[in-house]
Write a protein that holds these residues in place. Structure first.
Motif, PDB file in Angstrom:
ATOM      1  N   UNK A  81      47.446  42.806  42.108  1.00 38.45           N
ATOM      2  CA  UNK A  81      47.956  41.439  41.971  1.00 38.45           C
ATOM      3  C   UNK A  81      47.043  40.450  42.692  1.00 38.45           C
ATOM      4  N   UNK A  82      46.581  40.846  43.868  1.00 38.11           N
ATOM      5  CA  UNK A  82      45.699  39.984  44.659  1.00 38.11           C
ATOM      6  C   UNK A  82      44.365  39.778  43.943  1.00 38.11           C
ATOM      7  N   UNK A  83      43.841  40.848  43.386  1.00 38.34           N
ATOM      8  CA  UNK A  83      42.574  40.750  42.650  1.00 38.34           C
ATOM      9  C   UNK A  83      42.750  39.906  41.391  1.00 38.34           C
ATOM     10  N   UNK A  84      43.897  40.049  40.738  1.00 41.16           N
ATOM     11  CA  UNK A  84      44.180  39.234  39.546  1.00 41.16           C
ATOM     12  C   UNK A  84      44.246  37.753  39.906  1.00 41.16           C
ATOM     13  N   UNK A  85      44.878  37.453  41.050  1.00 39.33           N
ATOM     14  CA  UNK A  85      44.951  36.069  41.522  1.00 39.33           C
ATOM     15  C   UNK A  85      43.556  35.544  41.839  1.00 39.33           C
ATOM     16  N   UNK A  86      42.751  36.374  42.492  1.00 37.97           N
ATOM     17  CA  UNK A  86      41.366  36.002  42.810  1.00 37.97           C
ATOM     18  C   UNK A  86      40.585  35.673  41.540  1.00 37.97           C
ATOM     19  N   UNK A  87      40.693  36.541  40.549  1.00 35.60           N
ATOM     20  CA  UNK A  87      39.953  36.340  39.301  1.00 35.60           C
ATOM     21  C   UNK A  87      40.434  35.103  38.555  1.00 35.60           C
ATOM     22  N   UNK A  88      41.754  34.907  38.545  1.00 39.24           N
ATOM     23  CA  UNK A  88      42.321  33.742  37.859  1.00 39.24           C
ATOM     24  C   UNK A  88      41.851  32.447  38.517  1.00 39.24           C
ATOM     25  N   UNK A  89      41.873  32.423  39.835  1.00 38.80           N
ATOM     26  CA  UNK A  89      41.475  31.206  40.545  1.00 38.80           C
ATOM     27  C   UNK A  89      39.989  30.918  40.365  1.00 38.80           C
ATOM     28  N   UNK A  90      39.190  31.963  40.343  1.00 38.49           N
ATOM     29  CA  UNK A  90      37.760  31.794  40.093  1.00 38.49           C
ATOM     30  C   UNK A  90      37.529  31.168  38.724  1.00 38.49           C
ATOM     31  N   UNK A  91      38.239  31.694  37.733  1.00 39.82           N
ATOM     32  CA  UNK A  91      38.019  31.275  36.352  1.00 39.82           C
ATOM     33  C   UNK A  91      38.473  29.845  36.082  1.00 39.82           C
ATOM     34  N   UNK A  92      39.688  29.509  36.513  1.00 43.34           N
ATOM     35  CA  UNK A  92      40.283  28.242  36.078  1.00 43.34           C
ATOM     36  C   UNK A  92      40.135  27.096  37.078  1.00 43.34           C
ATOM     37  N   UNK A  93      39.769  27.400  38.329  1.00 47.02           N
ATOM     38  CA  UNK A  93      39.652  26.327  39.314  1.00 47.02           C
ATOM     39  C   UNK A  93      38.323  26.342  40.068  1.00 47.02           C
ATOM     40  N   UNK A  94      38.047  27.428  40.768  1.00 43.98           N
ATOM     41  CA  UNK A  94      36.885  27.447  41.660  1.00 43.98           C
ATOM     42  C   UNK A  94      35.577  27.158  40.923  1.00 43.98           C
ATOM     43  N   UNK A  95      35.350  27.835  39.802  1.00 44.35           N
ATOM     44  CA  UNK A  95      34.081  27.624  39.094  1.00 44.35           C
ATOM     45  C   UNK A  95      34.032  26.280  38.373  1.00 44.35           C
ATOM     46  N   UNK A  96      34.960  25.981  37.454  1.00 42.42           N
ATOM     47  CA  UNK A  96      34.825  24.719  36.709  1.00 42.42           C
ATOM     48  C   UNK A  96      34.920  23.470  37.580  1.00 42.42           C
ATOM     49  N   UNK A  97      35.852  23.446  38.521  1.00 39.58           N
ATOM     50  CA  UNK A  97      35.998  22.260  39.373  1.00 39.58           C
ATOM     51  C   UNK A  97      34.810  22.149  40.332  1.00 39.58           C
ATOM     52  N   UNK A  98      34.385  23.287  40.885  1.00 42.18           N
ATOM     53  CA  UNK A  98      33.248  23.267  41.803  1.00 42.18           C
ATOM     54  C   UNK A  98      31.972  22.780  41.137  1.00 42.18           C
ATOM     55  N   UNK A  99      31.679  23.318  39.963  1.00 45.92           N
ATOM     56  CA  UNK A  99      30.475  22.904  39.233  1.00 45.92           C
ATOM     57  C   UNK A  99      30.585  21.443  38.812  1.00 45.92           C
ATOM     58  N   UNK A 100      31.777  21.032  38.401  1.00 51.35           N
ATOM     59  CA  UNK A 100      31.975  19.643  37.986  1.00 51.35           C
ATOM     60  C   UNK A 100      31.710  18.675  39.132  1.00 51.35           C
TER      61      UNK A 100
END
Length: 238
Positions: A81-100
């Motif tokens: 569950x923790x890894x799934x949360x990590x992957x989800x946050x990377x995909x939908x927030x950390x990467x797109x918002x960070x790069x933006x």
């Protein structure tokens, strides 16, 4: 990359974000005393997103080490569950918002810094902190993508989430203007109502593009690595 170096790297990145956030919060800036405080700035929101994300990464690494070799199925479920949360946050927030944040900030800064980061702020924010907020975010998130494979959610779910985030922030910006009569970013003062709609629609589209870019990049990196590993495992024919 081996597990332990990845752990050390993530801890270092997490500590750097804590340092940046603490330093930023310690600065006495007039803009932070107004309605919305630091939370009206996408840069600050992004820093919190990155810090939370890398915090989850470190927590998942620690949990993985603690449960290694364990037959406890409940611990395994919690780790997944923790890894799934990590992957989800990377995909939908950390990467797109960070790069933006990085690309948008420096694009506008080069065009006319006064519309995004007035020279007055140099009196409050040192250069290293500015780069910590608007530059190092990109290499940090790319390093994370390169060192760890992340399972992306369905494209529909991912795009819906990033659109929700974008619309939510846009509404927050409009609400702040409604309450204070002041736009969060000087750039918006120069745009007509119609131009603002186009601008915010473009922002949402760009965020969606960065989400797709992250998905493609993640798949490319790890599909390529998988092919290389499979190539090494093939027996040589004399």
């Amino acid at each position: 990359m081996a597990l332990v170096p990845c752990q050390v790297l993530r801890v270092a990145i997490l500590l750097s974000y804590f340092s940046i956030l603490c330093t930023y919060k310690a600065i006495d800036m007039p803009a932070r005393q107004t309605y919305g405080g630091s939370w009206k700035f996408l840069t600050f929101i992004n820093l919190v997103i990155q810090a939370v994300f890398f915090g989850i990464c470190v927590l998942s690494d620690l949990s993985s080490l603690l449960t290694k070799g364990s037959d406890n199925q409940e611990q395994e479920r919690q780790l997944k569950k923790l890894i799934s949360l990590r992957d989800w946050m990377m995909a939908v927030l950390a990467f797109p918002v960070g790069v933006f944040v990085v690309t948008m900030f420096w694009s506008l800064y080069i065009y006319d810094r006064e519309v995004i980061y007035p020279k007055l702020l140099d009196n409050f924010i040192p250069a290293w902190l500015n780069h910590g907020m608007h530059t190092t975010v990109l290499p940090f998130i790319l390093i994370e993508m390169r060192t760890t494979h992340h399972q992306y959610p369905s494209r529909t779910c991912g795009l819906a989430t990033i659109c929700t985030f974008s619309v939510g922030y846009i509404l927050w910006v409009y609400w702040i203007h409604q309450v204070t009569g002041v736009w969060v970013y000087p750039l918006l003062d120069h745009l007509s109502p119609g131009a603002k709609v186009i601008f915010f629609a473009t922002v949402t589209i760009i965020l969606n593009i960065f989400y797709l870019l992250g998905e493609v990049l993640n798949n490319y990196i790890w599909d390529t690595q998988k092919c290389m590993e499979e190539g090494k495992e093939k027996p040589k024919v004399d």
